[in-house]
Motif scaffolding. Structure first.
Motif, mmCIF file in Angstrom:
data_model
loop_
_atom_site.group_PDB
_atom_site.id
_atom_site.type_symbol
_atom_site.label_atom_id
_atom_site.label_comp_id
_atom_site.label_asym_id
_atom_site.label_seq_id
_atom_site.Cartn_x
_atom_site.Cartn_y
_atom_site.Cartn_z
ATOM 1 N N SER A 154 0.773 -1.116 -0.039
ATOM 2 C CA SER A 154 -0.021 -0.218 0.123
ATOM 3 C C SER A 154 0.803 1.209 0.198
ATOM 4 N N GLU A 171 -4.872 -8.206 -5.174
ATOM 5 C CA GLU A 171 -4.574 -8.881 -3.687
ATOM 6 C C GLU A 171 -5.438 -10.007 -3.227
ATOM 7 N N ARG A 175 -9.736 -7.814 1.240
ATOM 8 C CA ARG A 175 -9.707 -6.409 1.334
ATOM 9 C C ARG A 175 -8.316 -5.810 1.154
ATOM 10 N N MET A 176 -8.133 -4.506 1.492
ATOM 11 C CA MET A 176 -6.600 -3.877 1.349
ATOM 12 C C MET A 176 -6.190 -4.006 2.912
ATOM 13 N N VAL A 177 -4.860 -4.378 3.098
ATOM 14 C CA VAL A 177 -4.034 -4.394 4.164
ATOM 15 C C VAL A 177 -4.784 -5.309 5.472
ATOM 16 N N PRO A 178 -5.010 -6.607 4.891
ATOM 17 C CA PRO A 178 -5.930 -7.203 5.809
ATOM 18 C C PRO A 178 -5.294 -7.608 7.317
ATOM 19 N N LEU A 181 -5.890 -3.854 8.762
ATOM 20 C CA LEU A 181 -7.311 -3.245 9.135
ATOM 21 C C LEU A 181 -8.351 -4.511 8.984
ATOM 22 N N GLU A 183 -12.391 -5.317 7.922
ATOM 23 C CA GLU A 183 -13.366 -5.212 6.589
ATOM 24 C C GLU A 183 -13.830 -3.749 6.387
ATOM 25 N N GLY A 186 -10.404 -1.668 5.648
ATOM 26 C CA GLY A 186 -9.796 -2.172 4.425
ATOM 27 C C GLY A 186 -10.630 -1.968 3.291
ATOM 28 N N LYS A 190 -9.963 0.692 0.063
ATOM 29 C CA LYS A 190 -10.338 0.103 -1.212
ATOM 30 C C LYS A 190 -10.836 1.128 -2.051
ATOM 31 N N THR A 202 -9.473 -7.049 -5.137
ATOM 32 C CA THR A 202 -9.168 -8.057 -3.973
ATOM 33 C C THR A 202 -9.708 -9.596 -4.182
ATOM 34 N N THR A 328 -4.378 5.815 7.639
ATOM 35 C CA THR A 328 -5.084 4.706 8.481
ATOM 36 C C THR A 328 -4.079 4.204 9.614
#
Lengths: 414, 159
Positions: A154, A171, A175-178, A181, A183, A186, A190, A202, A328
């Motif tokens: 990220s 990914e 989600r992003m950066v699981p 972060l 749901e 994340g 996104k 994702t 974040t």
């Protein structure tokens, strides 16, 4: 007394400076693995996005810093440690004797077992060498695919986007950066990235990569394929413990150390991304490759090497990420304990989210999105195990009062 | 002799002169949002607590900075941010357990109390002496330093 440090990243440099301060008369030698001057990987994205020049990554900006501190910097890498004879061997066959040794050799990026990741045009973004290649290839308007939207992915995402490339992020997680972060956060991140012109896929993996002239054909698990000039792989990192095989130094997930950062062998210490730490939130042991942990390791290891006593009490997981302007953070047990209480505040439209996790009277974890002010108090509240008293109910009702809660609880207003 | 801000919250009336003075000193505008000192107002308890960086010895912000952008003045003990070196990574903002170093999206850098180079505007403008600038040994930072010690995972060597 000769202190030898393997590694010239933040852990190595912090340790060398601490040693110089505490042991003014000792000999200090740092051995790098990349043939570069000591530098900080964390600063690489800021070169890629044009914020700083390459020199801005150098660890210590003042000219002649290491000469002035009488710290010798040698080019390695170290290929072997011979603890019996107290020496390290360097590539090329030379050896350096030590009285006390610090292993701060860091971590390396993981290359997942996906066919085609050895092709030209596929790169990590980890070293200054990688950075120079990406600067070449990631020109404005180019098609670039990024594998992995974890923490490092990220950060690279933002740098690549600022270079003006057409960026697709792939990914595996939902989600992003699981790992940092939940749901909600994340998912919001996104959505934010998509709104800023980054294609984020994702629940999607890369199946294989094939050459296509000067370009790459990136085949996804969804069946689709992308044409790209550059594929950047950010799929996690692993400790560089390979060269320790046969040394007798105990390695688990990373190098195993005691509370003084000493390894299983006398006079050999370890610090940084190569070491496993006791996680004060979970009680478990893991490698926590984050800057605050790294510098604490270095300080404790160097203090003990210098003949003073210092203990490391364990690590608190904490991360901060700025993705195209959306900040974040997460701390400790951000996903909760499973049995504790929770406070949540969500304003999805304005990209603001705060989630606090409690265990009894204490805050044990937190996540924030879009809330940059005073976030450090989350560390203070969690790590100091502050008794929240009436402030727990107030935070449950309005989690945004967390700075007030910290100030109140540390100033007797509770 | 090092000097420090001494905060006597019992004398604070919540007038926010300190916030205005800080904002004007550093940013050239009167905007409390841009202040590096903040008065927390606890209405139920009728308490006002001015709050800023204590220039603590642990200096997590300085220790953690990956590019060495935060330095400590050997004479005054002030920890200040070199804006030219700061890359805006924000690691200091999560490492400081007091939350007193913050990111400014406008400049892309972090900022914190720098004691105004030795003549802090907040103390100068405080009408009730709730904030004074006195010898560090008398400043009564002991309480916050105690909290700092409780967060410290890596206590300094007793040198």
């Amino acid at each position: 007394m000769h202190h030898v440090i393997i590694g010239t990243g933040p852990a190595g440099v912090s340790a060398a400076e601490t040693l110089r301060r505490l042991n003014p008369g000792s000999k200090i030698t740092m051995i790098g693995g990349e043939g570069e001057v000591p530098y900080s990987r964390m600063a690489i994205p800021y070169v890629l996005d044009g914020g700083i020049k390459e020199q801005g990554t150098h660890l210590r900006q003042d000219k002649g810093h290491y000469e002035r501190l009488d710290i010798e910097v040698l080019a390695g890498p170290v290929t072997r440690i011979d603890a019996q004879h107290k020496l390290v061997e360097l590539l090329g066959g030379s050896a350096v004797n030590y009285d006390k040794l610090l292993i701060a050799a860091g971590a390396s990026p993981v290359k997942p077992p996906v066919p085609g990741l050895d092709l030209p045009g596929v790169h990590h973004c980890w070293t200054l060498g990688d950075m120079r290649v990406i600067e070449e290839l990631a020109q404005s308007g180019e098609d670039v695919v990024l594998m992995g939207a974890g923490f490092i992915g990220s950060i690279i995402l933002e740098a690549l986007k600022k270079r003006g490339v057409n960026l697709t992020v792939v990914e595996l997680g939902d989600r992003m950066v699981p790992r940092m972060l939940d749901e909600t956060a994340g998912g919001l991140l996104k959505q934010w990235c998509i709104g800023h012109g980054v294609d984020v896929l994702t629940d999607t993996g890369i199946d294989r990569v094939e050459p296509d002239g000067e370009r790459l054909s990136v085949h996804l698990t969804s069946g689709a394929s992308l044409s790209a000039r550059l594929l950047v792989v950010a799929a996690g990192v692993k400790p560089n413990t390979g060269f320790l095989t046969g040394s007798g130094i105990k390695v688990g997930r990373g190098i195993v150390v005691d509370a003084h950062q000493q390894t299983s062998l006398p006079d050999i210490y370890a610090a940084g991304d190569i070491v496993e730490s006791h996680d004060i939130s979970t009680g478990e042991v893991s490698v926590m490759a984050i800057q605050p942990v790294v510098v604490d390791h270095a300080r404790v290891a160097a203090t003990n090497m210098a003949g003073f006593k210092a203990r490391y009490e364990g690590a608190l997981a904490m991360n901060v990420l700025d993705t195209l302007g959306l900040i974040t953070t997460s701390f400790g047990l951000w996903h909760g304990t499973g049995s504790g209480e929770q406070a949540m505040s969500l304003d999805a439209e304005n990209y603001k989210y705060l989630r606090l996790e409690f265990d009894g009277d204490h805050l044990v974890g937190a996540q924030s999105l879009g809330l940059p002010e005073h976030v450090g108090v989350l560390r203070g509240l969690i790590q100091s195990r502050i008794d929240l008293g009436p402030w727990k109910q107030r935070l449950m009702a309005n989690p945004h009062q967390l700075a007030a809660a910290y100030v109140a609880c540390t100033n007797g207003v509770c | 002799m090092q000097k420090a801000l001494a905060i006597d919250a019992g004398k604070c009336t919540g007038c926010k002169q300190c916030e205005l003075a800080c904002s004007f000193e550093h940013e050239g505008i009167f905007n409390v949002v841009r202040s590096r000192i903040r008065v927390f107002i606890f209405e139920e308890e009728a308490r006002f607590v001015p709050y800023t960086c204590t220039q603590c010895d642990q200096a997590w912000c300085m220790q953690v900075c990956p590019v060495g952008a935060i330095t400590s003045d050997p004479m005054s003990g002030v920890k200040s941010v070199n804006a030219a070196t700061c890359v805006g990574c924000k690691v200091c903002t999560i490492a400081c357990p007091f939350g007193t170093i913050n990111y400014n999206a406008g400049s892309g850098k972090v900022e914190k109390c720098d004691l105004c180079g030795g003549d802090p505007a907040c103390a100068r403008e405080c009408p009730t002496d709730a904030i004074t600038f006195i010898d560090a040994g008398l400043a009564g930072y002991a309480k916050m330093q105690d909290w700092a010690a409780r967060t410290d995972t890596a206590p300094q060597a007793a040198s």
